[in-house]
Scaffold this motif. Structure first.
Motif, PDB file in Angstrom:
ATOM      1  N   ALA A  89       0.806  -1.219   0.000  1.00  9.90           N
ATOM      2  CA  ALA A  89       0.000   0.000   0.000  1.00  9.90           C
ATOM      3  C   ALA A  89       0.840   1.271   0.000  1.00  9.90           C
ATOM      4  N   VAL A  90       1.952   1.286   0.729  1.00  6.52           N
ATOM      5  CA  VAL A  90       2.799   2.477   0.751  1.00  6.52           C
ATOM      6  C   VAL A  90       3.455   2.685  -0.611  1.00  6.52           C
ATOM      7  N   THR A  91       3.909   1.598  -1.219  1.00  4.88           N
ATOM      8  CA  THR A  91       4.465   1.696  -2.571  1.00  4.88           C
ATOM      9  C   THR A  91       3.409   2.221  -3.538  1.00  4.88           C
ATOM     10  N   ALA A  92       2.190   1.711  -3.408  1.00  9.46           N
ATOM     11  CA  ALA A  92       1.096   2.161  -4.271  1.00  9.46           C
ATOM     12  C   ALA A  92       0.853   3.653  -4.105  1.00  9.46           C
ATOM     13  N   LEU A  93       0.864   4.123  -2.861  1.00  5.05           N
ATOM     14  CA  LEU A  93       0.660   5.546  -2.602  1.00  5.05           C
ATOM     15  C   LEU A  93       1.786   6.376  -3.199  1.00  5.05           C
ATOM     16  N   GLU A  94       3.014   6.004  -2.911  1.00  4.26           N
ATOM     17  CA  GLU A  94       4.156   6.782  -3.381  1.00  4.26           C
ATOM     18  C   GLU A  94       4.206   6.864  -4.903  1.00  4.26           C
ATOM     19  N   ARG A  95       4.083   5.707  -5.546  1.00  2.00           N
ATOM     20  CA  ARG A  95       4.252   5.674  -7.000  1.00  2.00           C
ATOM     21  C   ARG A  95       3.057   6.255  -7.746  1.00  2.00           C
ATOM     22  N   ARG A 150      -1.398  -2.244   8.361  1.00  2.00           N
ATOM     23  CA  ARG A 150      -0.930  -1.558   9.570  1.00  2.00           C
ATOM     24  C   ARG A 150       0.073  -0.450   9.253  1.00  2.00           C
ATOM     25  N   ARG A 151      -0.287   0.366   8.266  1.00  2.00           N
ATOM     26  CA  ARG A 151       0.596   1.451   7.847  1.00  2.00           C
ATOM     27  C   ARG A 151       0.006   2.831   8.154  1.00  2.00           C
ATOM     28  N   GLY A 204       7.900   6.019  10.438  1.00  2.00           N
ATOM     29  CA  GLY A 204       8.863   5.010  10.019  1.00  2.00           C
ATOM     30  C   GLY A 204       8.311   4.013   9.034  1.00  2.00           C
ATOM     31  N   SER A 205       7.122   4.281   8.497  1.00  2.00           N
ATOM     32  CA  SER A 205       6.520   3.344   7.551  1.00  2.00           C
ATOM     33  C   SER A 205       7.140   3.524   6.176  1.00  2.00           C
ATOM     34  N   HIS A 206       7.716   2.453   5.657  1.00  2.49           N
ATOM     35  CA  HIS A 206       8.345   2.472   4.344  1.00  2.49           C
ATOM     36  C   HIS A 206       7.775   1.336   3.509  1.00  2.49           C
ATOM     37  N   PRO A 207       7.963   1.377   2.211  1.00  3.89           N
ATOM     38  CA  PRO A 207       7.448   0.298   1.362  1.00  3.89           C
ATOM     39  C   PRO A 207       7.913  -1.073   1.828  1.00  3.89           C
ATOM     40  N   GLN A 209       7.556  -2.687   4.502  1.00  4.08           N
ATOM     41  CA  GLN A 209       8.014  -2.823   5.877  1.00  4.08           C
ATOM     42  C   GLN A 209       6.855  -2.516   6.821  1.00  4.08           C
ATOM     43  N   PRO A 210       5.932  -3.440   7.009  1.00  5.84           N
ATOM     44  CA  PRO A 210       4.771  -3.191   7.866  1.00  5.84           C
ATOM     45  C   PRO A 210       5.180  -2.784   9.274  1.00  5.84           C
ATOM     46  N   THR A 211       4.425  -1.856   9.829  1.00  9.53           N
ATOM     47  CA  THR A 211       4.670  -1.421  11.193  1.00  9.53           C
ATOM     48  C   THR A 211       4.202  -2.495  12.168  1.00  9.53           C
ATOM     49  N   PRO A 212       5.003  -2.869  13.162  1.00 11.25           N
ATOM     50  CA  PRO A 212       4.587  -3.893  14.127  1.00 11.25           C
ATOM     51  C   PRO A 212       3.314  -3.494  14.853  1.00 11.25           C
ATOM     52  N   ALA A 213       2.522  -4.486  15.226  1.00  7.99           N
ATOM     53  CA  ALA A 213       1.274  -4.214  15.951  1.00  7.99           C
ATOM     54  C   ALA A 213       1.589  -3.667  17.338  1.00  7.99           C
TER      55      ALA A 213
END
Length: 213
Positions: A89-95, A150-151, A204-207, A209-213
């Motif tokens: 999802a983060v990659t989708a947002l960025e690109r 979880r981003r 700290g959310s990057h493509p 790399q899901p954020t820990p719960a």
């Protein structure tokens, strides 16, 4: 002369006519000092009869819808959609955000005039409303994907995230940076993505790399 040849020739002629009319409509939209589109003037500029325009597009609204669709395709909508479909999802947002900025920049004046025309012309409002509805649905879906992976930033709901993403991916938001600040398309994307990171994405959310719960 075979029937297949005749059918092919007619299809090619129809495509050529359609292209000529759309180019004439585009030129009329870009004409300085006016913001209106007359079917008669467009037909004359394209070298066809008014009846041909209506036979090709069905109505003036159909012509404006085709012009809006052709503008999006010409500017790179397929690339935006391809990036939006990235599984992360983060990659989708960025690109997709970067691709959207490049798309808006590619045909900036036409986009701006179509959007302004839509405010005063009911025929132009139809395709713009459809496009905006598609974008709203896409941003709501992207917000849900960010939540599922979880981003999202703590305390940010998918609904609030969708609102922010809607704002960040809009043409007029881009225009404020592209025209108002004189930034290049990629620089606009960097600013907008920075806002997304500060307001929507988890710290700290990057493509991939899901954020820990």
């Amino acid at each position: 002369m075979s029937r297949r040849y005749v059918q092919r020739a007619r299809a090619e002629s129809a495509r050529e006519t359609r292209g000529q009319v759309l180019e004439a409509a585009r030129a009329a939209l870009l004409a300085e000092g006016r913001l209106e589109l007359s079917v008669g003037e467009i037909a004359a500029a394209a070298g066809v009869a008014r009846s041909t325009v209506y036979a090709t597009f069905g109505s003036r609204a159909g012509l404006l819808s085709a012009l809006a669709d052709e503008t999006l395709q010409r500017a790179g909508l397929d690339g935006v959609i391809a990036e939006y479909r990235q599984p992360d999802a983060v990659t989708a947002l960025e690109r997709s955000l970067a691709a959207s900025c490049r798309m808006y920049a590619a045909d900036h004046v036409v986009f701006a005039r179509l959007l302004v025309l839509a405010r005063i012309d009911p025929d132009a409002a139809v395709p713009i409303a459809r496009s905006q509805a598609d974008r709203a649905a896409g941003m709501a879906d992207l917000a849900r994907r960010l939540e599922a992976q979880r981003r999202l930033r703590a305390g940010v709901t998918p609904e609030r995230a969708a609102d922010v993403l809607w704002l960040l991916t809009g043409f007029w938001t881009f225009d404020e940076l592209f025209v108002g600040r004189g930034l290049a398309a990629d620089a606009c994307a960097d600013v907008l993505l920075g806002i997304a990171r500060a307001t929507v994405l988890a710290k700290g959310s990057h493509p991939e790399q899901p954020t820990p719960a």
